[in-house]
Structures are given as C-alpha cells and as structure tokens.
Scaffold this active site. Structure first.
Site, mmCIF file in Angstrom:
data_model
loop_
_atom_site.group_PDB
_atom_site.id
_atom_site.type_symbol
_atom_site.label_atom_id
_atom_site.label_comp_id
_atom_site.label_asym_id
_atom_site.label_seq_id
_atom_site.Cartn_x
_atom_site.Cartn_y
_atom_site.Cartn_z
ATOM 1 C CB ILE A 143 -8.760 7.650 6.856
ATOM 2 C CG1 ILE A 143 -7.145 6.420 7.521
ATOM 3 C CG2 ILE A 143 -9.943 7.396 7.495
ATOM 4 C CD1 ILE A 143 -7.099 7.479 8.182
ATOM 5 C CD GLU A 144 -2.853 5.098 5.147
ATOM 6 O OE1 GLU A 144 -2.024 4.766 4.082
ATOM 7 O OE2 GLU A 144 -2.460 4.752 6.237
ATOM 8 C CG MET A 145 -4.548 2.554 -0.967
ATOM 9 S SD MET A 145 -3.205 1.416 -1.245
ATOM 10 C CE MET A 145 -2.912 2.360 -1.732
#
Lengths: 289, 378
Positions: free
Chosen positions: B146-148
């Site tokens: 859910i980030e990069m």
C-alpha cells in the site's frame, strides 16, 4: 531476557555495552577435575599438565570484561512484571515502569582498596521494546583485577557533578545522553522513575495513577552492599536485586496510597519530600548475591 | 589481447553473479575515482550529539546519492511515488494528510511521520517501532503493497541499468561494478540523507533556550511553563507534555498509549500500534512519540491524523484520557489536582490550551524546511 542500558543498536561502547554471556569464560578450565586426573597413569598426567599450561596461556593476559554485574527487580521477592497485579496491603498495585540511574559503582577489596566499575549506568527494567511484560535483567560487563572483593558501593541516582551536566554534554552511547530522563524544572536528571496503578477504589484492578519521578541533588543516596565477590582473571559475577515493594516502605509499613499526596511526586522543584522517601528506601530495597 | 581476454573473463565472472545477466561488459565502474569526502552533519550547538552507525559513516557522496534516491520515483513500481511523496519538506517531511495513499490508490492506516531530527530516533522507527534503524526502515516502504508496491530485485535491476546511478553508487560506496548495487547500499544512502534532516536551531524557542528572554511573549512563556511542568510559582497547571516530548528534540521516541481511544479491552484497539509488532497485548494502542519541532507544519495529528488542528490536540489532552489500563499515567494528570482521595485533575482552560498551542508555534523552523541542501535535486 537480558537487555542493556544502551538502546542504540550500532554504537559500540566501552563499559556500557552488555553481553548476555561471554564464551571465553569456561569454568571447566578450573581445578575441580584435578583430583580425578591424579588417579590415572603418568601419561595422562603429562597430558593434563599440557592442558593445564595451555589453559594458563589462554588466561594471560587477563581477559577483557571478566566481570558481569547483573541487575534484577522483584516485587516482594517475586519477579517483577508490568501490568501484573501485586498485593499491596489489602489492595492491588501494578508497577508498569521502573528505571534508575546508578552512580559510582565500585568494588571494594578485602584490603579496603577499591576498583571503580563505572561512574554512571542507566538501568531500565521496563524498556519499550521488551518482548513481553516481564521486567528485564540488565547486565554490564567490566574488566576487574582478580581478587577477593567484599562489597559493592552504589550511588542511587546521578552524583552531583554529573547531575550538573545536561544530555547535550554527552555522546549518544553515554547513559546520561537520554533527554527524556532530564527535567529542566529541576535542572536535574530524573534519577528514578517508578510508575504504576493502585487499586484505590478497592474493586480489585488498580486504576489510580502512581508516578514517582525522583531527582535533584537533594535526593541522591549512596550505600555499600556487603558480599563475598571472588573475581578471577576470567570470571566474576554479582547480581544486584531491587525489590520495588521496599521502595514504598514507611514507618514500619508501607506508604498510605489512599492518601493522594503519597501517590505522585510533586513537580514543585522545592518539594522533593516524597521523592526523597523513595530514594531513601533504595538501600534497603537492594540485595546482592 | 591478454588484457582483452582478462576483461572478458572478469565480465563473464560478473555475469555469473547476477542471474539477470544485466551486469557485464560496460558495467565496470573502476574507471570512476572512488574517494569519499567525510560529511559532518550540521547541528545547532545546543542540540544533542547525533548518533551515526559505525557501518554507515556519513560521506558527501552518500548523502548526495541518498538525497537523489529520496526524491526519485524510481523507488515505486510504476515510478510515480518517491519517499518525498509522503515526506515533503514544506510539511516538515510529512504529507499533511491524515493517512497516506500508495501507488495503487489504497489509503494506508497511518499518517506519515515527520523526518525532522530523525537521526536521533534510537528506539525504533515507524509509529510502531518495527524497524530498528534508518537503514532497516528504508527497506520497508519500497515493497509495502500500500505504499510503493515495488520489489527490491526489480528496483535494484533498474538502478543497475540506470544511466547515472551506478556511477553515484561507485562514488558513494566504492562498488567496482554495477552488480555491486544492492538494496542494502540503497538503504544506507537513504539513511545518510535522512540523518542530515536536522533543525536549524533558530526557532523562537531555540532563541529563548539560547538565552534571549524576549524571544517568547508572555502567553508563549505561559505555554512553555505548562508544557514543562514549571509553572507552579505562577499558578499554572502541569500539562505534562515534556514527559513524552523531551527538552531539545521534543521527543524521547518512547511508546505510549496517550489516551486517544476508549476501549473495553486492550484487544479492542482498531490499530494496535506497538502491540501489532511486539504481539504483547499490553502494548496495544501504544505509538511512538513524534517530535513536536515544526509541529505547526505537520497537521493533521496523531497516528491516524484524527485531529485537524493543534487546538483539537490540546482539547483531547485536556480530557485526561479514557481510563484504559495501559494509558500513560501522566495523560490522566493534566491540569490542577482537584483534591479528594480519588484524585482527579482539572484539565486545561481555554487560555491554557491556547497558550500551549502558541508555545508550540514557537517551535516552527522555516529555515529547516527551506534549507536548499534538503530540497528535491531534480
């Protein structure tokens, strides 16, 4: 679980680094086997002598950090544990934070001469990153000349000349680097923190806050704990235990925690009365083995 | 000819080390000089010394590489997000959002933490302490879905094939070949850059600390006295802030339940915070204390961004917690003691809350956020 006083994982230190065990310490090299060896053939005697001299070679010069000083904490003799109910008179109490600075840790030899272990250490029995609620043991390793020692001197808190300094005066690995253990209102380190809850309403579970933050030169205490402490070139150990319940001792009993004045130390810098009582109790709360 | 054969052998040997086969002839970096310049982190004289790990000494080349990586969206799978997407200088290296959103448009659970003075964080990183060091921390967001949402093997491959990064890694870490680029070196460079994100030391509060009594006005001074529990002589109550937000960096990096949520059981926290990492239920609801320096620039507040303003934060603390068993005791002792056996506390009046907010604004350090050395190099 053994924890050190320094939480910064990469910084190497001198006396402030902890080592749960030292593999160079091998008690099997010690004399108890010799009487068995004497029963055997001369050849084995030669072998044993060879082993003996080999061991001697390993022991010289003196090994680094041959002495282990371990700090433990209990409540009424039972291993301390955060968020666990302990009996306090007819009520329950929890101790959820306990840490302290200790100054001038000094071993005293039988002849009265002294060997300084450390100017200052920080002992945190309840670190944030502990894996569970059990109070951790904190170990320090020192290099100590072999000999028979008869006592450990302890300063409870930060001795005045060091307490005149501030966290910014120290390198990151130094015990006194900790900003959160310093209070500008006192111009002092917070020598000891004891925090918890007390079952004031008598319902069983502690709910009323206890906060004892003790600091300032006025509450600094010292003691000398007697013990037989043999130290060889390769090994030596002493365990110091603090019984938290005894920090609450008062008039032959315990602080009356139903009195709100006994539950929280004051932030008035000129009122260190309760903090002084706690610090005064430290020596009696200490045992060494 | 002998030289050519030798080079070919070396190139082939290098290829064997890399299953992708991306580093071979043309990947040699030894023609590029490797001579690093020691980098001294600038810090205000009244700030604590900065810990630097022995296995990642600061160099100018390492900091420059880290800065570039920090701002480069190459770190995300679709090359749309960099570290700076959630840690922008103008927000004191936060994104000023309640929770951050990754490359797939999925919102995370927590607010991005300020990186100001992150070099001092020696008690775990993230809100829950799941990374021990900056070097360990830097490895995590790259692969977080859910980030990069990237993968380190793919990112390292991109870096190896990049027209500029191999030379920059060579200059920073002395690698002989582009195959020497690793996720660990990438993280080291990022950590070196993050360690230079230090306050300028010229905020109004710093001027006061350094001896200018006129740096704070009366109301700011009242706020300071309450913040540090030093107001007894002028009849100001304890706000207890300093217990968690120590005196210079204004955080001790400890973990607390600061009384945000009323839960029937410690198992009921929606976000268990530190407990999610330690698996110890008494750590549930505890989060790492953020620095309050530049706090006026980092709204919204708390791990989930629930409070839009500092006034709302002070209103919360004035309520003296929720009575949950692992709350920090000082959260329940804000204001004047009201007496009686069951000691309760007054909380803070509107003026007192406002004074503390005003004091918090004296921590604003625009010189830091405008420092050209930490801006986007692209």
């Amino acid at each position: 679980m053994v924890w050190g006083g320094n939480s910064w994982p990469h910084v190497t230190t001198s006396n402030h680094q902890t080592h749960p065990s030292n593999p160079s310490i091998k008690p099997s090299n010690q004399p108890p086997y010799q009487h068995k060896i004497m029963k055997f053939l001369p050849l084995l005697l030669l072998v044993s002598m060879f082993a003996f001299f080999s061991a001697c070679e390993k022991d010289e010069p003196q090994a680094d950090k041959n002495f282990t000083l371990t700090f433990k904490t209990t409540y009424d003799g039972v291993p301390m544990e955060k968020y666990k109910n302990f009996a306090y008179g007819d009520r329950n109490i929890q101790i959820n934070k306990f840490n302290t600075f200790l100054s001038d840790l000094i071993l005293v030899k039988q002849d009265g001469s002294e060997h300084r272990l450390s100017d200052i250490e920080w002992v945190d029995f309840t670190p944030d990153l502990a894996p569970d609620d059990k109070a951790v043991e904190v170990q320090f390793k020192y290099t100590v000349p072999a000999g028979d020692y008869k006592a450990l001197k302890i300063g409870y808190g930060v001795r005045p000349d060091l307490n005149a300094k501030k966290p910014t005066d120290f390198a990151p690995e130094h015990p006194l680097y900790r900003e959160n253990e310093y209070w500008s209102g006192w111009q002092s380190y917070i020598f000891t923190k004891v925090q918890g809850l007390y079952d004031l309403d008598g319902a069983g579970d502690p709910e009323s806050t206890l906060t004892y933050h003790c600091g300032s030169d006025a509450v600094y205490q010292t003691s000398s704990m007697t013990a037989h402490i043999p130290v060889t070139a390769t090994s030596g150990a002493l365990t110091v235990e603090f019984d938290v319940k005894k920090l609450f001792a008062a008039n032959g009993g315990l602080f009356d925690l139903n009195d709100p004045l006994n539950r929280n130390t004051s932030h008035n810098a000129s009122n260190v009365e309760l903090g002084l009582k706690v610090m005064n109790n430290f020596a009696n709360a200490t045992s060494v083995k | 000819m002998v030289m050519g054969l030798a080079l070919a052998v070396i190139a082939l040997a290098q290829c064997k080390k890399d299953p992708s086969g991306s580093c071979g002839i043309g990947c040699d970096l030894t023609d590029i000089p490797y001579k690093t310049t020691a980098y001294t982190i600038l810090k205000p004289a009244h700030f604590p010394q900065i810990p630097v790990p022995a296995d990642n000494r600061m160099t100018l080349e390492g900091v420059q590489l880290g800065r570039r990586l920090f701002y480069d969206p190459i770190l995300s799978a679709d090359s749309t997000m960099s570290c700076a997407s959630c840690h922008l200088p103008q927000g004191s290296f936060t994104d000023n959002k309640a929770v951050s959103t990754g490359i797939d448009g999925i919102a995370g659970r927590r607010s991005s933490m300020s990186l100001l003075n992150i070099a001092y964080a020696n008690n775990g990183l993230f809100w829950d302490g799941r990374a021990a060091t900056l070097e360990a921390q830097a490895l995590i967001p790259v692969e977080d879905p859910i980030e990069m949402h990237h993968t380190w093997p793919n990112l390292v491959e991109q870096l190896k094939q990049h027209p500029e990064y191999p030379a920059l890694f060579r200059k920073a870490f002395g690698i002989d070949n582009c195959c020497g680029i690793t996720k660990e070196l990438t993280a080291k460079a990022l950590a070196q850059f993050e360690r230079i994100l230090i306050s300028s030391g010229i905020s109004k509060y710093d001027q006061f600390v350094l001896g200018d009594p006129d740096a704070l006005d009366d109301m700011e001074l009242d706020g300071k006295l309450m913040f540090f529990d030093e107001g007894q002589d002028v009849n100001l109550p304890d706000a207890q802030c300093f217990h968690c937000h120590g005196s210079i960096t204004l955080t001790g990096n400890n973990y607390f339940n600061n009384g945000l949520d009323s839960v029937a059981s410690l198992d009921d926290f929606i976000d268990k915070g530190r407990g999610e990492v330690s698996r110890n239920r008494t750590d549930n609801g505890k989060f790492r204390t953020p620095t309050l320096r530049n706090i006026a620039l980092t709204a919204p507040y708390m791990h989930d961004g629930r409070f839009p303003t500092l006034e709302a934060v002070l209103q919360h603390y004035s309520g003296n917690g929720k009575g949950v068993s692992n709350e920090d005791p000082f959260v329940r002792q804000i204001g004047f003691p009201l007496g009686g056996s069951v000691l309760t506390y007054s909380g803070l009046t509107a003026y007192q809350r406002q004074a503390i907010v005003k004091f918090l604004h004296t921590l604003t350090d625009t010189s830091f956020v405008n420092n050209p050395d930490i801006q986007n190099p692209f």
